[in-house]
Design a protein around this motif. Structure first.
Motif, short mmCIF file in Angstrom:
data_model
loop_
_atom_site.label_atom_id
_atom_site.label_comp_id
_atom_site.label_asym_id
_atom_site.label_seq_id
_atom_site.Cartn_x
_atom_site.Cartn_y
_atom_site.Cartn_z
N VAL A 9 41.40 -34.30 71.23
CA VAL A 9 41.65 -35.46 70.36
C VAL A 9 41.90 -35.00 68.93
O VAL A 9 42.86 -35.43 68.28
N ILE A 10 41.04 -34.11 68.43
CA ILE A 10 41.17 -33.63 67.05
C ILE A 10 42.51 -32.96 66.82
O ILE A 10 43.20 -33.22 65.83
N ASN A 11 42.92 -32.08 67.74
CA ASN A 11 44.17 -31.36 67.55
C ASN A 11 45.39 -32.28 67.58
O ASN A 11 46.33 -32.09 66.82
N GLU A 12 45.36 -33.30 68.41
CA GLU A 12 46.48 -34.25 68.45
C GLU A 12 46.56 -35.04 67.15
O GLU A 12 47.64 -35.23 66.60
N LEU A 13 45.42 -35.47 66.62
CA LEU A 13 45.42 -36.20 65.35
C LEU A 13 45.84 -35.30 64.19
O LEU A 13 46.54 -35.74 63.28
N LEU A 14 45.41 -34.03 64.21
CA LEU A 14 45.83 -33.09 63.16
C LEU A 14 47.34 -32.85 63.21
O LEU A 14 48.00 -32.78 62.17
N LYS A 15 47.91 -32.75 64.41
CA LYS A 15 49.36 -32.56 64.55
C LYS A 15 50.13 -33.70 63.89
O LYS A 15 51.19 -33.50 63.32
N GLN A 16 49.60 -34.90 64.00
CA GLN A 16 50.26 -36.09 63.46
C GLN A 16 49.86 -36.36 62.00
O GLN A 16 50.27 -37.37 61.44
N ASP A 17 49.06 -35.46 61.42
CA ASP A 17 48.59 -35.60 60.03
C ASP A 17 47.90 -36.94 59.81
O ASP A 17 48.15 -37.65 58.82
N LEU A 18 47.00 -37.30 60.74
CA LEU A 18 46.32 -38.59 60.68
C LEU A 18 44.85 -38.48 60.30
O LEU A 18 44.13 -39.48 60.35
N ILE A 19 44.39 -37.31 59.91
CA ILE A 19 42.99 -37.13 59.55
C ILE A 19 42.85 -36.94 58.05
O ILE A 19 43.49 -36.06 57.47
N ASP A 40 45.24 -22.47 68.29
CA ASP A 40 46.10 -21.49 67.62
C ASP A 40 47.47 -22.10 67.36
O ASP A 40 47.88 -23.05 68.01
N GLY A 41 48.17 -21.52 66.40
CA GLY A 41 49.55 -21.93 66.14
C GLY A 41 49.69 -23.07 65.15
O GLY A 41 50.79 -23.53 64.89
N ARG A 42 48.59 -23.53 64.61
CA ARG A 42 48.67 -24.60 63.60
C ARG A 42 48.99 -23.98 62.25
O ARG A 42 48.50 -22.91 61.94
N PRO A 43 49.76 -24.67 61.44
CA PRO A 43 49.99 -24.14 60.09
C PRO A 43 48.70 -24.19 59.28
O PRO A 43 47.82 -25.01 59.55
N GLU A 44 48.59 -23.32 58.29
CA GLU A 44 47.41 -23.30 57.43
C GLU A 44 47.27 -24.64 56.73
O GLU A 44 48.25 -25.24 56.30
N GLN A 45 46.05 -25.10 56.64
CA GLN A 45 45.78 -26.37 55.98
C GLN A 45 44.65 -26.16 54.99
O GLN A 45 43.61 -25.62 55.34
N ILE A 46 44.85 -26.55 53.76
CA ILE A 46 43.84 -26.38 52.72
C ILE A 46 42.81 -27.51 52.85
O ILE A 46 43.17 -28.68 52.87
N LEU A 47 41.53 -27.13 52.94
CA LEU A 47 40.45 -28.10 53.04
C LEU A 47 39.50 -27.94 51.87
O LEU A 47 39.40 -26.85 51.30
N GLU A 48 38.82 -28.99 51.51
CA GLU A 48 37.81 -28.93 50.45
C GLU A 48 36.44 -29.13 51.07
O GLU A 48 36.18 -30.14 51.72
N PHE A 49 35.56 -28.14 50.88
CA PHE A 49 34.19 -28.26 51.37
C PHE A 49 33.42 -29.14 50.42
O PHE A 49 33.35 -28.88 49.22
N VAL A 50 32.80 -30.21 50.93
CA VAL A 50 32.12 -31.18 50.08
C VAL A 50 30.62 -30.98 50.10
O VAL A 50 30.00 -30.90 49.05
#
Length: 62
Positions: A9-19, A40-50
């Motif tokens: 579920v998480i990977n499908e939502l990440l692919k669609q940029d819905l998170i 694997d194979g996802r482009p790098e995504q910058i996250l902020e640790f809160v």
């Protein structure tokens, strides 16, 4: 919206940029190989640790 799901579920939502926000729970119990949360194979995504919260049970929420 709140979604509670596993890696598929998480990977499908990440692919669609819905998170907008990820809350990851770490449960200190070894269950075996398990399923990877991020594929694997996802482009790098910058996250902020809160923040991190720990509970008496050993669970950690990130």
């Amino acid at each position: 919206m709140y979604f509670d799901g596993g890696a598929e579920v998480i990977n499908e939502l990440l692919k669609q940029d819905l998170i907008d926000e990820l809350i990851v729970l770490v449960i200190p119990v070894l269950l075996g190989n398990g399923t990877r949360l991020f594929q694997d194979g996802r482009p790098e995504q910058i996250l902020e640790f809160v923040e991190a919260k720990t509970f008496d049970t050993g669970l950690t929420q990130l």
